[in-house]
Design a protein around this motif. Structure first.
Motif, short mmCIF file in Angstrom:
data_model
loop_
_atom_site.label_atom_id
_atom_site.label_comp_id
_atom_site.label_asym_id
_atom_site.label_seq_id
_atom_site.Cartn_x
_atom_site.Cartn_y
_atom_site.Cartn_z
N LEU A 604 64.54 -50.01 31.35
CA LEU A 604 63.66 -48.28 31.98
C LEU A 604 63.83 -46.96 31.80
O LEU A 604 63.01 -46.16 31.34
CB LEU A 604 63.73 -48.77 33.72
CG LEU A 604 62.55 -47.79 34.56
CD1 LEU A 604 61.61 -48.01 34.52
CD2 LEU A 604 63.38 -48.26 36.24
N ASN A 605 65.76 -46.77 31.92
CA ASN A 605 66.26 -45.25 31.01
C ASN A 605 65.35 -44.91 30.27
O ASN A 605 65.21 -43.80 30.49
CB ASN A 605 67.40 -45.96 31.73
CG ASN A 605 68.23 -45.81 33.14
OD1 ASN A 605 67.46 -45.85 33.82
ND2 ASN A 605 69.07 -46.62 32.90
N LYS A 606 65.39 -46.46 28.81
CA LYS A 606 64.53 -45.36 27.83
C LYS A 606 63.51 -45.23 28.42
O LYS A 606 63.66 -44.10 26.99
CB LYS A 606 64.92 -46.44 27.16
CG LYS A 606 66.50 -47.03 26.73
CD LYS A 606 67.12 -47.84 25.55
CE LYS A 606 68.00 -48.26 24.88
NZ LYS A 606 67.91 -49.03 23.99
N GLU A 650 71.94 -46.21 40.75
CA GLU A 650 72.03 -44.58 40.07
C GLU A 650 70.39 -44.67 39.42
O GLU A 650 69.73 -43.49 39.25
CB GLU A 650 72.98 -44.24 39.55
CG GLU A 650 74.30 -44.03 39.83
CD GLU A 650 75.60 -44.20 39.20
OE1 GLU A 650 75.18 -44.61 37.77
OE2 GLU A 650 76.53 -43.60 39.64
N SER A 651 70.78 -45.55 38.55
CA SER A 651 68.63 -45.82 37.87
C SER A 651 67.98 -45.77 38.84
O SER A 651 66.64 -44.70 38.44
CB SER A 651 68.41 -46.81 36.78
OG SER A 651 69.56 -46.34 36.15
N LEU A 652 67.57 -46.07 39.89
CA LEU A 652 66.55 -46.23 41.10
C LEU A 652 66.65 -44.76 41.74
O LEU A 652 65.94 -44.37 41.70
CB LEU A 652 67.04 -47.32 42.22
CG LEU A 652 66.79 -48.70 41.12
CD1 LEU A 652 67.51 -50.38 42.01
CD2 LEU A 652 65.44 -49.29 40.85
N LEU A 653 67.33 -44.25 41.87
CA LEU A 653 67.62 -43.40 42.03
C LEU A 653 67.14 -42.18 41.38
O LEU A 653 66.23 -40.62 42.52
CB LEU A 653 68.91 -42.47 42.47
CG LEU A 653 69.54 -43.53 43.46
CD1 LEU A 653 71.21 -42.44 44.24
CD2 LEU A 653 69.20 -42.94 45.41
N GLN A 654 67.37 -42.60 40.36
CA GLN A 654 66.26 -41.66 39.79
C GLN A 654 64.93 -41.26 39.44
O GLN A 654 63.54 -40.26 39.25
CB GLN A 654 66.93 -41.46 37.85
CG GLN A 654 68.54 -41.88 37.32
CD GLN A 654 68.50 -39.68 37.38
OE1 GLN A 654 67.66 -38.86 37.52
NE2 GLN A 654 70.03 -39.57 38.12
N CYS A 655 64.68 -42.49 39.90
CA CYS A 655 62.96 -42.75 39.97
C CYS A 655 62.10 -42.20 41.25
O CYS A 655 61.23 -42.06 41.15
CB CYS A 655 62.88 -44.71 40.12
SG CYS A 655 63.46 -45.36 38.42
#
Length: 1406
Positions: A604-606, A650-655
């Motif tokens: 997902l980050n990619k 942290e990835s979900l916070l970016q979303c």
């Protein structure tokens, strides 16, 4: 003159050729043969120009035709004489020397018999036989027979002879002469008789074809040569047999399909006129006959070089319709044909694929299997594999093709969707097969974690919505099974008691239902449970397997260890072990663990950073991100523990910071599902997350606000402080003048009051009283869009209406949070919602709100009442009148309102959240004019009844609460609801009684499918008991009670007519709900029959005044409905339910009943604007006729003119045409077939509305359509004054007085609403009370337009609706389905009850 000359020659002396002595019967056969040979040579050498010789040997020619020669026993003599006669016909042509018709017949029959000698090519006389054939063919001697009356006998004998003697030893010349001889007879004659045609066609039948291949080839070439002439005769033969059914016309009638196949292979032009007849046979009522035609056409369409599909599109389309045939063998044959056809005709793949997709959901396993085999065979011809759990799966080849290249993968990408769609089937075997395919081929569990998650990530992004739902359901079912096993293990840890053993048995039965062959699985599961109890190590392995922290690798080890312990080496086959493996495969986490979630988050980050291979995988970055978040959201429900890592959060916070609203919403929901340990273990995530959630709750989208509030409540310990920091600023900023900024605050406030009622109940009361009701709901600030549509998309709804919808939801959430009615707030809310339904959504009656916005508010009000009914304390105070108003939403005029309300109703009932009485609402669906809606309602009933029966079986404690759970107890509620149906005004009216019967049977048909525990007698006893009570809603009103008893009599008639076991003894005495029926009075005995004999006859036969019986309207759908079971609603109190025998409960007082039903019979005035509605019907020729309809007279509310989702069509005053008595349901075939035109409104999807609306009394019909004329205004006014007054409803009855918030206590559930309203009005008080609105019209219902394609039960039915399901049917494919090209007719609409029917003005002509 010619005859006289021949007569003299016959009398003259016979002259023989030189050297030939007289031939008589006195010489030997050898001498006769010797002399005849010389005669033959003489005639052979003569030609037509030898006039002298012709005259000289005329007597000899006549002599050779004498009986001595024709009946000579010597075959050599007969052969020589035949050769002489053939030459004589050649020499004397065109006139034969024989003038007697009888003599000519004898001669040609004699010659024909001699041709049998052609059979033996090795005979010394074969050359003479060949000469005879050649001579006859060259001269066309048999054409002389056309002048004979019985020439057909000669030709039949000739054809039979030639076909019988032809064999492999004959050379090409023999074939050619035979063909010349026969073709001349066919082409130069006046026609071919059936007997002669049979002599040709019989050689094409497979049995004869195999016996004599040369005869088949001869017939084949003959038919090709004479195609222009013989085609008409062939068409007549098939017309007699196929269309007229005259099988006696030919002995070959039973071989017609074999003949058609052979004739098509010979030359398709032979069947030019026959193919349309096959289209007729495809619609036969006989399933076996349709099957035979389908088999035939499958061969014709599937032949390698066949062009039939392209040359005859109507027949091809009709054949494709058989994929949906009601007969299982027909559908199976069609699927088998598809495999063969796809290989020979790739150009037809598009047509076939659409139907194969539908059949992949077929309820028959064999058909679904063949669909998959067809798919595989189309891609790889050498596959011949059975798709079962034990055989090698063709999916192996599918996925190997997918990995072989991008182009190949795109071609088969849809297969993955279709395989997952199979999970919708009810069979557990189908579900297990899909799970196995998914685990082994779609996302192979043997791959490394990163590769495996990449496969899942892009698979999820490529699936269609239905496949995604199936995959989500698969994970959900597996997770539920894991929870069942976990609960079983918990029971093993508890002491052994009777209650524990009972609970364990129920859990074992539940687990067995999730395994193949549940009957056998029960024994194996019991055995496995016994082993678990004895083996502690095995139990520990199983606990580790279902542990939330179990990794995929650990799961493989656990499965292997458990299997090893249960393996018995001496047993080659161990069904017990196989069943346990099935269980372990379903509960083992072979795909998802913490490592897998981390891999998904990295992907997902990619995608967010733009460094992923999204484009190479066939998806866009936005699609990958959105689907990736949706995947993680689904997994957060089933594997929440696997998400607990700083990297993931942290990835979900970016979303959460992304602009895509759906991405942010999914991210918040993941936090809500998985973040219980964030506050304690990840403080830096907490500090970042809190302000984001506050911002989303205040200024995010409504969905984000909801999730944000729930997230705060779920994961933070100081949630009261956090929610207060959101509540206070939002409550102060409420401003009804800016509705755009009001929607999100209302959502947040509603959910805060739901989650923290103790903290916010008091401030919410003030907000509700002063702002929600008084300022927002009771005021219309803006004027709605006057486009006339009954429904508009979400983005076109006005902000003010969206705010009002959220305000209604806020009221409900506030009440559900309090879960009590101490302040009587619920009573006031229910009266407000009822008033909104009565006013059709326009609560203020200021005419500012649009039709589509009114539909939204009606749906919101009905759903709100239904939501409150799920809470027992509020269900108790919902009055019967309010329940009836809520129920009528399912017959709303707007299609989308009906659809959404029915779906909400079904889901709540299936989860056992709603009381049983709400299932009775589905009975009203029988009046829905849209076939798909009726079919969906029936499926919902089937599902809900099965859920309740299964719950009773699995829960022993449920037997104590059968009154609230047993499906049969819905009947009293249904009878009471139908007795108070506003359309049921005349208890003896045949049309209204038929409506009642249809509604009753809609429910009873499902309940009476099986006679379990003598349930039919129980139903009869229940209805009989109702007749011994009175209507608690108005116990002293004789008219109300009469309607109740009439409905009971109709129900008894239906039950007795459909069941022979209903008259047996009832297993128990039914209990009736005292809320709807008074306790029985011992002094009251009701034995009266309320149905007249005519009414009974009408209900049993379905015929009214000569109108044909309506076609059955119910259908089924393949798509099953699955829901998750929850704790059922089982609350019953003595005040709600009373025994039919005991008289402990007192009936409601007359005053109370009068108060509740105060406005039921109030009079009102007729709507002044009452012109005839004229809709143009455009036909093939471009002409327009009019479709005149009458406005409603006795409506439930104000007249709704126009169409479904388009309430303002062109209205032209017209002279009303007298109409026949209308009928409900589909029109008679004669009427429907004449309705060839389709209105423009239908084409645009805005046809006449689909709800229910009253009709004027039916009138007589004139034999022809009257021309449309303009009605003078004076006449219109006169008609308006003459019409029945329209009923108005006083809103005081519903007490739109929010006295609760003005400090006055409202009345309880037993008080009349009028009394409450009067009391409040008399108090003269408060600033928060709302002025009483004097009157509002009741909701109206509008009929719809329907059409069906006529034919048999195998036909594909189609209804042209403006509903989303039927938009396509109104446009595409009408020419192919035969909907256009009919004569222009005038179709008039009649409204009966709340359903619609066709009434054709040209019925008399038809």
């Amino acid at each position: 003159m010619e005859f006289a000359q021949h007569q003299r020659a016959a009398d003259a002396k016979v002259t023989y050729p030189p050297g030939v002595k007289e031939i008589t019967d006195k010489i030997s056969n050898d001498e006769v043969v010797k002399r005849l040979k010389m005669v033959v040579k003489t005639f052979m050498d003569m030609d037509q120009d030898s006039e002298d010789e012709k005259q000289q040997y005329l007597a000899l020619a006549l002599h050779l035709a004498s009986e001595f020669f024709l009946r000579n026993p010597n075959k050599d003599v007969r052969l020589l004489v035949a050769c002489c006669l053939a030459d004589i016909f050649r020499i004397y042509a065109p006139e034969a020397p024989y003038t007697s018709h009888d003599k000519l017949k004898d001669i040609f029959l004699f010659i024909t018999r001699q041709l049998k000698g052609l059979e033996d090519t090795k005979s010394p006389q074969f050359n003479r036989y060949f000469y005879l054939l050649e001579n006859l063919a060259w001269v066309k001697s048999y054409n002389i027979c056309f002048e004979l009356e019985d020439c057909n006998e000669i030709f039949i004998q000739l054809f039979k002879t030639l076909f019988s003697v032809i064999n492999a030893s004959h050379n090409q010349k023999v074939h050619m002469h035979m063909l010349d001889l026969m073709s001349s007879i066919i082409t130069e004659g006046d026609g071919v008789t059936q007997e002669l045609l049979d002599t040709i066609l019989i050689n094409l039948i497979p049995a004869h074809k195999n016996l004599n291949k040369q005869a088949y080839d001869l017939a084949k070439i003959l038919l090709k040569r004479t195609v222009q002439t013989i085609e008409t005769c062939i068409a007549n033969f098939f017309n007699q047999v196929l269309v007229l059914g005259k099988s006696s016309v030919s002995d070959l009638s039973e071989h017609v399909f074999d003949l058609i196949q052979e004739l098509f292979a010979i030359d398709p032009h032979l069947l030019v006129s026959v193919m349309p007849q096959l289209e007729f046979k495809l619609k036969s009522n006989d399933g076996e006959e349709r099957l035979a035609v389908v088999r035939l056409l499958a061969k014709l369409f599937g032949a390698r070089d066949s062009e039939l599909a392209s040359n005859n599109r109507p027949l091809w389309q009709c054949f494709l319709g058989r994929f949906n045939d009601i007969h299982v063998p027909v559908r199976l044959e069609c699927v088998k044909f598809a495999s063969h056809c796809l290989m020979n005709h790739p150009d037809l793949a598009k047509d076939l694929t659409d139907y194969l997709k539908v059949r992949s959901h077929d309820p028959e396993e064999a058909i679904r299997h063949d669909v998959i085999v067809t798919i595989i065979n189309a891609g790889k011809k050498d596959l011949n594999l059975r798709v079962t759990g034990r055989a090698r799966c063709p999916c192996d080849d599918v996925w190997s093709c997918e990995r072989s290249g991008k182009e190949s993968a795109q071609k088969i990408s849809w297969i993955k969707d279709k395989l997952l769609h199979i999970y919708y089937q009810n069979s557990i075997d189908d579900k297990l097969l899909v799970e196995k395919i998914f685990a082994q081929f779609m996302v192979p569990h043997s791959l490394e974690t990163e590769e495996k998650m990449k496969c899942l990530y892009y698979l999820y992004a490529c699936l269609d919505p239905n496949a995604v739902k199936a995959l989500n359901e698969m994970w959900k079912c597996q997770n539920m099974l894991r929870s069942h096993v976990r609960e079983l293990l918990d029971l093993h840890k508890q002491p052994t008691t009777e209650a524990n053993s009972t609970a364990m048995f129920g859990k074992l039965m539940t687990i067995a239902k999730n395994l193949p062959d549940p009957g056998k699985a029960q024994d194996f599961v019991k055995k496995f449970n016994q082993v678990l109890g004895e083996d502690e190590k095995l139990r520990a392995q199983l606990e580790m397997l279902i542990s939330p922290t179990c990794s995929c690798k650990q799961a493989e080890v656990c499965v292997r260890e458990i299997s090893r312990k249960l393996t018995f080496p001496k047993q080659p086959t161990n069904p017990f072990l196989e069943m346990v493996k099935f269980l372990l495969e379903r509960i083992a986490p072979v795909h998802i663990d913490s490592e897998a979630i981390s891999a998904l988050v990295k992907l997902l980050n990619k995608s967010i950073e733009g460094t992923a291979d999204d484009e190479d995988e066939g998806v866009t970055p936005d699609t990958a991100i959105r689907s990736g978040l949706e995947l993680l959201k689904v997994l957060s429900f089933t594997h929440p523990t696997s998400f607990h890592s700083a990297e993931t959060y942290e990835s979900l916070l970016q979303c959460l910071k992304m602009e895509d609203d759906k991405v942010a919403e999914a991210a918040i929901q993941i936090f809500r599902n998985t973040g219980q340990k964030i506050e304690a273990e990840l403080p830096h995530i907490r500090s970042t997350l809190i302000p984001v959630l506050h911002q989303k709750a205040k200024r995010g989208t409504p969905h984000q606000a909801k999730q944000a509030v729930h997230c705060i409540h779920a994961i933070f310990h100081n949630k009261e402080v956090q929610l207060a920091q959101i509540f206070e600023p939002l409550s102060r900023s409420l401003n009804a003048d800016v509705p755009e900024q009001l929607i999100t605050p209302l959502v947040s406030l509603g959910h805060i009051s739901l989650l923290a009622p103790d903290q916010f109940a008091s401030p919410m009361k003030s907000i509700v009283a002063n702002f929600i009701v008084k300022d927002l709901l009771m005021n219309d600030r803006s004027i709605g869009n006057r486009n006339g549509k009954l429904w508009t998309p979400d983005d076109e709804v006005s902000p003010e209406v969206l705010a009002k919808v959220q305000a209604i939801k806020l009221l409900v959430r506030w009440l559900l949070g309090m879960k009590n009615n101490q302040s009587k707030s619920a009573n006031s809310t229910l009266r407000l919602l009822s008033a909104m339904l009565v006013s059709e959504g326009d609560l203020t009656e200021q005419k500012k709100i649009s039709k589509s916005d009114m539909s939204r508010l009606r749906l919101a009000a009905g759903s709100a009442i239904m939501k409150l009914a799920q809470e027992p304390c509020y269900h108790d105070i919902i009055t019967p009148e309010q329940f009836q108003l809520c129920a009528l939403v399912i017959n709303d005029e707007c299609y989308q309102v009906r659809q959404m309300f029915a779906q909400k109703l079904h889901l709540a009932l299936a989860k056992l959240l709603l009381p049983l009485e709400y299932m009775a609402v589905f009975a009203l669906c029988a009046k829905d004019p849209v076939k798909e809606r009726r079919a969906h309602a029936r499926q919902c009933l089937l599902k809900n009844i099965s859920v309740r029966r299964e719950y009773i079986k699995q829960n022993p404690m449920a037997h104590e609460k059968l009154v609230s759970l047993l499906p049969e107890y819905v009947v009293p509620y249904m009878i009471h609801l139908l007795a108070h149906d506003p359309d049921f005004t005349k208890p003896q009216d045949s049309e209204q009684l038929r409506d009642i019967k249809e509604c009753l049977w809609f429910m009873l048909e499902v309940l009476m499918t099986k006679n379990e525990n003598n349930s039919h007698a129980f139903l009869r006893k229940m209805v009989e008991n109702i007749k011994q009570t009175k209507d608690a809603q108005a116990p002293d009103d004789p008219k109300v009670n009469e309607k109740l008893y009439v409905v009971c009599d109709v129900a008894l008639l239906v039950i007795a007519n459909k069941s022979t076991a209903c008259h047996l003894e009832s297993p128990k005495d039914p209990v009736l709900p005292t809320k709807f029926f008074t306790p029985p009075d011992k002094d009251f005995v009701n034995n009266k029959e309320y149905l007249s004999s005519e009414a009974r006859t009408t209900l049993l036969t379905g015929k009214v005044m000569g109108v044909p019986k309506p076609t059955p309207v119910l259908g089924t759908v393949n798509k099953p409905l699955s829901v998750t079971g929850r704790r059922p609603y089982t609350k019953t109190t003595p005040s709600d339910v009373g025994s039919n025998i005991s008289g402990t409960s007192q009936p409601s007082s007359p005053a109370d009943s009068k108060g509740r039903d105060g406005g039921a019979g109030a009079g009102a005035s007729e709507n002044e604007e009452n012109p005839g509605i004229v809709l143009a019907v455009k036909t093939d020729g471009g002409k327009k006729d009019t479709d005149a309809g009458q406005a409603s007279g006795d409506q439930r509310g104000k007249k709704r003119e126009g169409s479904e989702n388009n309430a303002t069509p062109t209205v032209t005053p017209a002279t009303p045409t007298p109409l026949n008595k209308p009928r409900r349901g589909r029109p008679p075939k004669s009427l429907a077939s004449s309705a060839g035109g389709v209105t423009s409104a239908e084409k645009e999807g805005s046809g006449v509305g689909r709800g229910r609306k009253r009709a004027l009394p039916p009138q007589d019909t004139s034999p022809a359509a009257e021309p449309v004329t303009k009605t003078p205004k004076q006449q219109k006014d006169t008609d308006s004054k003459r019409a029945t007054p329209q009923r108005q409803v006083d809103l005081q009855r519903y007490g739109v007085q929010w006295e609760v918030w003005s400090g006055r206590g409202g009345g309880g559930g037993n008080r009349g609403c009028d009394a409450q309203a009067s009391e409040t009005a008399g108090s003269g008080s408060s600033s928060s009370s709302v002025p009483v609105i004097p009157s509002l019209a009741a909701p109206s219902r509008v009929p719809s337009r329907r059409r069906c394609i006529l034919g048999s039960d195998g036909d594909t039915e189609r209804e042209i609706e403006s509903s989303p399901e039927c938009l396509a049917a109104s446009g595409a494919g009408r020419e192919e389905q035969g909907l256009l090209g009919a004569d222009t007719i005038q179709v008039q609409w009649k409204r009966t009850g709340r359903a619609c029917v066709y009434v054709c003005a040209e019925a008399a002509r038809l």
